[in-house]
Design an enzyme around this catalytic site. Structure first.
Site, mmCIF file in Angstrom:
data_model
loop_
_atom_site.group_PDB
_atom_site.id
_atom_site.type_symbol
_atom_site.label_atom_id
_atom_site.label_comp_id
_atom_site.label_asym_id
_atom_site.label_seq_id
_atom_site.Cartn_x
_atom_site.Cartn_y
_atom_site.Cartn_z
ATOM 1 C CG ASP A 81 -1.952 1.014 1.283
ATOM 2 O OD1 ASP A 81 -2.332 1.494 0.200
ATOM 3 O OD2 ASP A 81 -2.432 1.346 2.392
ATOM 4 C CG ASP A 103 0.301 7.662 -3.602
ATOM 5 O OD1 ASP A 103 0.034 8.444 -4.538
ATOM 6 O OD2 ASP A 103 -0.038 7.865 -2.420
ATOM 7 C CG HIS A 210 -6.496 4.614 -1.038
ATOM 8 N ND1 HIS A 210 -5.236 4.425 -0.545
ATOM 9 C CD2 HIS A 210 -6.552 3.929 -2.201
ATOM 10 C CE1 HIS A 210 -4.550 3.668 -1.388
ATOM 11 N NE2 HIS A 210 -5.318 3.358 -2.396
ATOM 12 N N GLY A 211 -9.277 5.102 2.265
ATOM 13 C CA GLY A 211 -10.019 5.774 3.331
ATOM 14 C C GLY A 211 -11.432 5.239 3.453
ATOM 15 C CB SER A 213 -12.205 3.435 8.269
ATOM 16 O OG SER A 213 -11.193 2.451 8.297
ATOM 17 C CB THR A 257 -9.183 4.768 10.179
ATOM 18 O OG1 THR A 257 -8.254 5.525 9.401
ATOM 19 C CG2 THR A 257 -9.615 5.589 11.380
HETATM 20 ZN ZN LIG Z 1 -4.480 5.158 1.150
#
Ligand SMILES: [Zn+2]
Length: 317
Positions: A81, A103, A210-211, A213, A257
């Protein structure tokens, strides 16, 4: 059992999403593999460069290989990741990863194309899948910290050119989610109009969120009741938005998270409720159980529960 991400994404597109879960510790690896094998849900185990620095790259891979023996029904792939070029090349050279992320989303467009294309060429020589990112997500995760003012939604006008030129296999997009526990402090959610435009430009192509949670309010309240100080504006992606995104081509949902909040809740409550105890295996066991239960619910939400059988049949392994 290891499966190729290509097979995972071909099977799930438009039907269900793959949970891509960041792991740092033995307890998390147990919890994830237990849940995956119990739910018969395929999953991605994600390792960030920070996790590799913390536990050591060899330690994490060894634990994952051990988990694969302990939970033989688990069907998974290992993904790097948020790698930069150096991390991605190191992961490719190790032969331990089926998938890497490059990334370069913080770079200008042409530099992102150049860096991503280079990693794709190196990875594809070994049949390794590559996730790239276009657009900039706000928030804080590991060593990444982007202020909201510097965040930028993915431009649907760029995605076709980007994927065509780089030959990446999946694309992480910025459509309103962010890293960390304060995702929607200013109140927005997933921008489905942008997601829809992206899907129209890239039909059938796997999109990554992504993100992902949820930042469950009850968990946050329990942490704070046990002397935590998580801010009141902590918030995540509404579960119904995650479900809705599957129809828009979202195949992979990154989760970090929520598992950290779970760790904080379990350990804070342990220290508050059992001040006489000092054995790490007591909260460790509670965490593994809570982690497993959390992932079972997540697989259900992503409609991934029970999908291993048809996936394996289709890929004729
Ligand atoms: Zn990420």
């Amino acid at each position: 059992m290891i499966i190729l991400p290509k097979n995972l994404f071909e099977d799930c597109y438009g039907r269900y999403a793959i949970a891509a879960v960041n792991v740092f510790t033995m307890e998390q690896i147990h919890g994830l593999f237990r849940a995956g094998s119990k739910a018969n849900a395929p999953f991605l185990v994600q390792i960030t460069p920070v996790a590799r620095n913390y536990a050591h790259a060899s330690m994490l891979i060894a634990m994952i290989k051990a988990a694969s023996k302990i939970y033989p029904k688990a069907v998974y792939a290992i993904h790097l990741d948020h790698g930069n070029e150096e991390h991605a090349l190191s992961a490719i050279a190790s032969n331990d990863y089926q998938s890497v992320m490059i990334d370069a989303s913080h770079e200008d467009y042409e530099t992102n194309v150049k860096k991503t294309s280079y990693i794709v060429r190196e990875a594809h020589r070994k049949n390794i899948f590559v996730e790239a990112e276009l657009g900039v997500l706000s928030g804080v995760e590991d060593e990444i910290s982007i202020a909201e003012k510097d965040a930028r939604y993915t431009s649907p006008q760029e995605v076709h050119d980007f994927v065509g030129r780089t030959k990446c296999n999946s694309l992480a997009v910025a459509v309103g989610t962010s890293h960390g526990a304060y995702k929607f402090s200013s109140g927005q959610g997933i921008q489905f109009n942008i997601l829809k435009e992206i899907q129209a430009k890239l039909p059938g192509f796997p999109i990554v969120l992504h993100g992902g949670s949820a930042v469950n309010k009850t968990e946050v309240a329990r942490i704070n009741k046990a002397n935590g100080a998580i801010r009141a504006d902590a918030s995540g992606v509404a579960p119904e938005e995650i479900v809705k995104s599957i129809a828009y081509g979202v195949c992979k949902i990154n989760i970090a998270t929520d598992t950290r909040l779970l760790w904080a809740r379990v350990h804070r409550e342990f220290f508050r409720d059992s001040p006489e105890l000092f054995d790490p295996i007591v909260p460790g066991n509670t965490y593994m159980e809570a982690y497993e239960a959390f992932m079972l619910k997540k697989f259900d939400l992503l409609k991934a529960t029970g999908k291993v059988a048809s996936l394996l049949k289709k890929t004729k392994l």
